[in-house]
Enzyme design. Sequence first.
Site, PDB file in Angstrom:
ATOM      1  N   SER A   4       0.831  -1.207   0.000  1.00  9.61           N
ATOM      2  CA  SER A   4       0.000   0.000   0.000  1.00  9.61           C
ATOM      3  C   SER A   4       0.865   1.256   0.000  1.00  9.61           C
ATOM      4  O   SER A   4       1.981   1.241   0.544  1.00  9.61           O
ATOM      5  CB  SER A   4      -0.913   0.015   1.214  1.00  9.61           C
ATOM      6  OG  SER A   4      -1.549   1.277   1.322  1.00  9.61           O
ATOM      7  N   TYR A  55      -1.516   0.193  10.336  1.00 10.20           N
ATOM      8  CA  TYR A  55      -1.657  -0.444   9.020  1.00 10.20           C
ATOM      9  C   TYR A  55      -0.465  -0.089   8.134  1.00 10.20           C
ATOM     10  O   TYR A  55       0.127  -0.943   7.477  1.00 10.20           O
ATOM     11  CB  TYR A  55      -2.976   0.039   8.387  1.00 10.20           C
ATOM     12  CG  TYR A  55      -3.235  -0.418   6.976  1.00 10.20           C
ATOM     13  CD1 TYR A  55      -3.710  -1.698   6.716  1.00 10.20           C
ATOM     14  CD2 TYR A  55      -3.030   0.441   5.895  1.00 10.20           C
ATOM     15  CE1 TYR A  55      -3.969  -2.109   5.420  1.00 10.20           C
ATOM     16  CE2 TYR A  55      -3.284   0.040   4.594  1.00 10.20           C
ATOM     17  CZ  TYR A  55      -3.753  -1.227   4.363  1.00 10.20           C
ATOM     18  OH  TYR A  55      -4.010  -1.627   3.076  1.00 10.20           O
TER      19      TYR A  55
END
Lengths: 454, 251
Positions: free
Chosen positions: B142, B155
């Site tokens: 990501s 995250y």
Amino acid sequence: MTFVRQNLGGWGNCPVLPCAVARPDSVANLGAALTQGGQRDYIARGLGRAYGDSALNRDSGVLSSTGLNHFLEFDPQTGILECEAGVSFAEIIQHLLPRGWFLPTTPGTKFVTVGGAIAADVHGKNHHVDGSFGQFVLSLKLLTADGSVRICSPTQDSEIFWATVGGMGLTGVILSAEIQLLRVESAYYDVTYRRTGSLDQTLEQFAATDSTYRYSVAWIDCVARGASLGRSVLMLGRDVAATDLSPRLRRSPLVLPEKRIKAVPFNFPSLALNSWSVRAFNGLYYAAHGDCQKLVDYDTFFYPLDGIRHWNRIYGQRGFVQYQALFPRETSREGLVELLERITRSGRASFLAVLKSSGAAGQGMLSYLFPGHTLALDFPNTGRSLLPFLQELDAIVLRHGGRLYLAKDACMSTETFKAMYPRLPEFLAVKQRIDPEGKFMSSQARRVLGLGGN
Amino acid sequence: MNASATVLILGANSGIARALCHRLAARKYRLILAARRTEELETQAADLRIRHGIEVACEPFDALDFDGHAAFFERCVQKSAGGLEGVVLAYGSMLPQATTQTDLTAAKRVLDANFTSPVALLSLAANHMEPRRRGWIAAISSVAGDRGRQSNYTYGAAKAGLSCWLQGLRNRLFHHGVHVLTIKPGFVDTPMTHGLLNPKSPLVATPEKVARDIDRAIHRRHNILYTPWFWRGILTIITTIPEALFKRLKM
């Protein structure tokens, strides 16, 4: 399942209403959205190609079906496809036309879903021969208000089936359907163009060709007046066998070379479509099409406007309404003349107008077509003056025993709707039985049923 | 490419994975779909078989069941026709940052789902491909891993770890003819992000667009893919802001 507030419109962008939209990606999620969604009521929505408010639900639930687009089963021997309701006609063509199967009937865009096609019982250029889409639905699975899934067909729970075919999503959510595809040898059509000088000639041509051509439609010049009122360019088509193709096309008769897709990048200013540009377009279109015969691929033949993405933006931010009127054969000439004269007199010439002869009525309780002639027009949204004008047209249609198409309608009144759809009580009886609390509702339904709050 | 080569998709029913499956199926790979919701996998498998005429198998898979990983991977190898040609890692899990700050179990779950579990699975894949001297691994990391931000750093840290680990793996496997692709998608309009993103924003991409980029990057042997492409520019700016300034921002 999350519901998100969004301003939604139909393809005509008129009206645009605030709705709460959920996008389930599985049948389980869809069920959860329905039971725990917390909305007042719900309407399923596919690719949003209904023009008006059929798939809108003001301040309440809209269930987008585009994530439920799986092919479930296909029998290459019989051409029976079972798929989820969110599968689009474009996807069916993309994957199954190369194997020799095409849609049994199709509207003028391939960006509609199977679920939407059943709910609106859509028709196409072959209606006078083959009937509407509902004729080819062998069975369907319906998620109903009590949370159960019912399998219905013309022989099983047939009342629910024929209330759902053409029922605009008001009986429940169509989850999947079994449909009979059409065997074809090529992706091409043999098309004859014939120009007519008047409405009478146009209707005569339809009568003379209905039994000899499987596909027919007329583009009608709705700027022409007087003796040439209703002059048209007829397009008459036939399926083409692979052996009748040129040697070059015969090598892969079912696959088209890739095409470039054009798009309308933004909403046009509202002045772009004015009476002069429409007049010029109509005149040029008529002049450009002489009598001729040529080979045309399926995309050009069935979906001329799909080649221009977002073509609805030419009407600008205020959008437009589609108006499709059907007249029974006995009165269609008088009805069409009166309607066209009223339109030319108003100066609201339609950019595109399409006339089609229709065949036997579908069995759906709210199915649209019966034998006669149907005329589709569009009018830019000019604000408050539009509605009284459309109501005048409604009165003309009603006086000649005609009706309007729910998938296009955005304005029809309760009284007009009830007068036009005599099987409505039968439909409402089924709805009352399987959806007593009115869990399935759209802004359009509230309007045409006179429930308020649309 | 060998026509019967098999690709394993871990986390096959995510929005991006679904779109990528169609891309890979169009190249006539055989697919093994692995995810927790197996009933949906069967539907997805039927869809891929009918549309693309390929063979598709399904395998139930729980990313956090570490003890079951080896047996799971062995079953997948058995189901492939002579070994796995490609492995796509498409699962991940995001919880609100605030939750992971107070609930350490939640924080651990985010780290496990986005880092430890991918390391475990992709190690098995790497050890399978290394001696065969062929194949590729494509893993979705990501842009959140490129710089820690207060709004999403648990995250982000897991994804940063994954990106770094993939770099090392790429370096190791390059010498054995196996290719590793790190995928860093920006905002993608999937059912998971419905309501969180405005699909009409120019920054938000469709899963189909992202899948097309991934498919191309796999077969052109790109190393790190930002998709859509402009995220590379956005992240270049974000990562070059000096820390002394960055810590004052609210991002």
